[in-house]
Design a protein around this motif. Structure first.
Motif, PDB file in Angstrom:
ATOM      1  N   PHE A 196     -13.984  31.586  -1.822  1.00 32.77           N
ATOM      2  CA  PHE A 196     -13.721  30.647  -2.914  1.00 32.77           C
ATOM      3  C   PHE A 196     -12.357  30.004  -2.730  1.00 32.77           C
ATOM      4  O   PHE A 196     -11.486  30.524  -2.033  1.00 32.77           O
ATOM      5  CB  PHE A 196     -13.846  31.312  -4.298  1.00 32.77           C
ATOM      6  N   HIS A 197     -12.209  28.826  -3.363  1.00 35.76           N
ATOM      7  CA  HIS A 197     -10.976  28.045  -3.303  1.00 35.76           C
ATOM      8  C   HIS A 197     -10.369  27.939  -4.706  1.00 35.76           C
ATOM      9  O   HIS A 197     -11.090  28.098  -5.707  1.00 35.76           O
ATOM     10  CB  HIS A 197     -11.236  26.628  -2.784  1.00 35.76           C
ATOM     11  N   PRO A 198      -9.081  27.596  -4.804  1.00 43.47           N
ATOM     12  CA  PRO A 198      -8.500  27.318  -6.126  1.00 43.47           C
ATOM     13  C   PRO A 198      -9.270  26.201  -6.831  1.00 43.47           C
ATOM     14  O   PRO A 198      -9.604  25.183  -6.227  1.00 43.47           O
ATOM     15  CB  PRO A 198      -7.068  26.888  -5.795  1.00 43.47           C
ATOM     16  N   GLY A 199      -9.559  26.409  -8.107  1.00 41.18           N
ATOM     17  CA  GLY A 199     -10.288  25.416  -8.875  1.00 41.18           C
ATOM     18  C   GLY A 199     -11.781  25.631  -8.911  1.00 41.18           C
ATOM     19  O   GLY A 199     -12.474  25.016  -9.734  1.00 41.18           O
ATOM     20  N   GLY A 206     -16.245  46.011   4.830  1.00 45.14           N
ATOM     21  CA  GLY A 206     -15.369  44.927   5.244  1.00 45.14           C
ATOM     22  C   GLY A 206     -14.109  44.824   4.408  1.00 45.14           C
ATOM     23  O   GLY A 206     -13.711  45.759   3.706  1.00 45.14           O
ATOM     24  N   ARG A 207     -13.496  43.639   4.452  1.00 41.49           N
ATOM     25  CA  ARG A 207     -12.225  43.411   3.757  1.00 41.49           C
ATOM     26  C   ARG A 207     -12.098  41.922   3.431  1.00 41.49           C
ATOM     27  O   ARG A 207     -12.335  41.066   4.275  1.00 41.49           O
ATOM     28  CB  ARG A 207     -11.047  43.853   4.634  1.00 41.49           C
ATOM     29  N   VAL A 208     -11.719  41.643   2.194  1.00 44.59           N
ATOM     30  CA  VAL A 208     -11.453  40.272   1.744  1.00 44.59           C
ATOM     31  C   VAL A 208     -10.015  40.221   1.236  1.00 44.59           C
ATOM     32  O   VAL A 208      -9.574  41.131   0.520  1.00 44.59           O
ATOM     33  CB  VAL A 208     -12.423  39.855   0.616  1.00 44.59           C
ATOM     34  N   GLU A 209      -9.290  39.171   1.607  1.00 44.32           N
ATOM     35  CA  GLU A 209      -7.922  38.996   1.138  1.00 44.32           C
ATOM     36  C   GLU A 209      -7.839  37.757   0.254  1.00 44.32           C
ATOM     37  O   GLU A 209      -8.445  36.715   0.562  1.00 44.32           O
ATOM     38  CB  GLU A 209      -6.954  38.889   2.317  1.00 44.32           C
ATOM     39  N   VAL A 210      -7.090  37.881  -0.840  1.00 49.90           N
ATOM     40  CA  VAL A 210      -6.950  36.796  -1.809  1.00 49.90           C
ATOM     41  C   VAL A 210      -5.508  36.302  -1.785  1.00 49.90           C
ATOM     42  O   VAL A 210      -4.567  37.090  -1.932  1.00 49.90           O
ATOM     43  CB  VAL A 210      -7.336  37.260  -3.227  1.00 49.90           C
ATOM     44  N   GLY A 266     -13.401  32.883 -18.686  1.00 51.29           N
ATOM     45  CA  GLY A 266     -13.808  31.512 -18.436  1.00 51.29           C
ATOM     46  C   GLY A 266     -12.896  30.713 -17.535  1.00 51.29           C
ATOM     47  O   GLY A 266     -13.135  29.517 -17.316  1.00 51.29           O
ATOM     48  N   ASP A 267     -11.830  31.322 -16.983  1.00 47.51           N
ATOM     49  CA  ASP A 267     -10.910  30.586 -16.117  1.00 47.51           C
ATOM     50  C   ASP A 267     -11.506  30.386 -14.727  1.00 47.51           C
ATOM     51  O   ASP A 267     -12.299  31.200 -14.249  1.00 47.51           O
ATOM     52  CB  ASP A 267      -9.585  31.339 -15.982  1.00 47.51           C
ATOM     53  N   ASP A 268     -11.095  29.298 -14.072  1.00 44.04           N
ATOM     54  CA  ASP A 268     -11.478  29.067 -12.681  1.00 44.04           C
ATOM     55  C   ASP A 268     -10.590  29.902 -11.762  1.00 44.04           C
ATOM     56  O   ASP A 268      -9.557  30.450 -12.176  1.00 44.04           O
ATOM     57  CB  ASP A 268     -11.322  27.585 -12.321  1.00 44.04           C
ATOM     58  N   TYR A 269     -10.971  29.979 -10.486  1.00 48.53           N
ATOM     59  CA  TYR A 269     -10.149  30.680  -9.506  1.00 48.53           C
ATOM     60  C   TYR A 269      -8.826  29.934  -9.316  1.00 48.53           C
ATOM     61  O   TYR A 269      -8.799  28.692  -9.255  1.00 48.53           O
ATOM     62  CB  TYR A 269     -10.860  30.749  -8.153  1.00 48.53           C
ATOM     63  N   SER A 270      -7.745  30.678  -9.204  1.00 52.78           N
ATOM     64  CA  SER A 270      -6.441  30.080  -8.897  1.00 52.78           C
ATOM     65  C   SER A 270      -6.003  30.407  -7.473  1.00 52.78           C
ATOM     66  O   SER A 270      -5.031  29.837  -6.982  1.00 52.78           O
ATOM     67  CB  SER A 270      -5.375  30.569  -9.886  1.00 52.78           C
ATOM     68  N   GLY A 271      -6.724  31.302  -6.806  1.00 51.78           N
ATOM     69  CA  GLY A 271      -6.386  31.685  -5.437  1.00 51.78           C
ATOM     70  C   GLY A 271      -7.508  31.353  -4.479  1.00 51.78           C
ATOM     71  O   GLY A 271      -8.522  30.754  -4.859  1.00 51.78           O
ATOM     72  N   GLU A 272      -7.311  31.747  -3.226  1.00 56.19           N
ATOM     73  CA  GLU A 272      -8.311  31.549  -2.178  1.00 56.19           C
ATOM     74  C   GLU A 272      -8.647  32.895  -1.569  1.00 56.19           C
ATOM     75  O   GLU A 272      -7.748  33.687  -1.263  1.00 56.19           O
ATOM     76  CB  GLU A 272      -7.769  30.610  -1.102  1.00 56.19           C
ATOM     77  N   ALA A 273      -9.943  33.161  -1.382  1.00 54.55           N
ATOM     78  CA  ALA A 273     -10.394  34.430  -0.817  1.00 54.55           C
ATOM     79  C   ALA A 273     -10.965  34.195   0.573  1.00 54.55           C
ATOM     80  O   ALA A 273     -11.791  33.308   0.771  1.00 54.55           O
ATOM     81  CB  ALA A 273     -11.449  35.074  -1.710  1.00 54.55           C
ATOM     82  N   VAL A 274     -10.513  35.009   1.534  1.00 52.63           N
ATOM     83  CA  VAL A 274     -10.942  34.881   2.921  1.00 52.63           C
ATOM     84  C   VAL A 274     -11.322  36.258   3.446  1.00 52.63           C
ATOM     85  O   VAL A 274     -10.600  37.236   3.231  1.00 52.63           O
ATOM     86  CB  VAL A 274      -9.824  34.296   3.804  1.00 52.63           C
TER      87      VAL A 274
END
Length: 217
Positions: A36-39, A51-55, A86-94
């Protein structure tokens, strides 16, 4: 047997809750995939199977900060906040390693929160644990010296005394700038505490590095 039975950290759930989750299909994600991306709108609750996901959070200057990592049994605080507030994502997950995960859609997540005491307890416990780790991150970035943060980052991430990461990637890990990290690494290398290669840091003197990591103002 469905995937719920092998999900690390997931508690024993009521039959109806287990049936709801087992209807969902796990997805595989290769390393380097952006989840996911910000917004972006939060679409579901993530359960990590492997596995592993970093934000990451990106500032207006373009500098990145590693907020947290998600491994099996852990939660994504941004997803939980989005689903409940109800907030959108503010970070990015990879994804940083090949991963298998399950996305629990919002409607299913909210139904499970009403239906299952065990699932609700799992969500809140994981959320509290994640918030605590975020407080530790704030403490490190705001109050600890750069040398202390760098030493701890090297010790935490190194495998068999070696960390394979660029200076820019290390800067993201500890919440600093690449130029600052490069200068501090060069200083550690001159003291014989680490040895540097392109994209690699070798820990030569772990005892001294540990002393630096444990130092306080």
């Amino acid at each position: 047997m469905g995937w719920v039975a092998r999900a690390p950290g997931l508690p024993h759930l009521e039959p109806e809750a287990t049936a709801l989750l087992d209807r969902l299909t796990p997805m595989s994600a290769p390393a380097g995939m952006v989840l996911f991306h910000p917004g972006d709108t939060v679409k579901g609750f993530v359960i990590m199977l492997s596995g592993r996901v970093e934000v990451y959070l990106t500032g207006t200057s373009g500098r990145e900060l590693l907020l947290y990592a998600i491994e099996p049994g852990q939660s994504c605080v941004q997803s939980t906040l989005g689903l409940m507030g109800g907030d959108d994502y503010s970070g990015e997950a990879v994804t940083r390693a090949p991963s298998e995960l399950v996305l629990v859609p919002r409607e299913t997540f909210l139904r499970l929160m009403d239906l299952s005491d065990n699932f609700r307890h799992f969500v809140f416990a994981a959320f509290a644990q994640r918030l605590q780790s975020m407080m530790h991150l704030l403490d490190r970035v705001a109050f600890q010296r750069i040398e202390t943060r760098l030493a701890r980052g090297l010790l935490d991430r190194a495998e068999n005394g070696t960390l394979r990461a660029t200076h820019a990637e290390i800067a993201v890990m500890i919440g600093s700038a690449r130029e600052v990290v490069s200068r501090r690494l060069d200083a550690l290398a001159r003291r014989g505490i680490v040895a540097l290669e392109r994209g690699v840091v070798h820990i030569v003197d772990p005892d001294t590095l540990t002393e630096i990591a444990q130092s306080i103002e």
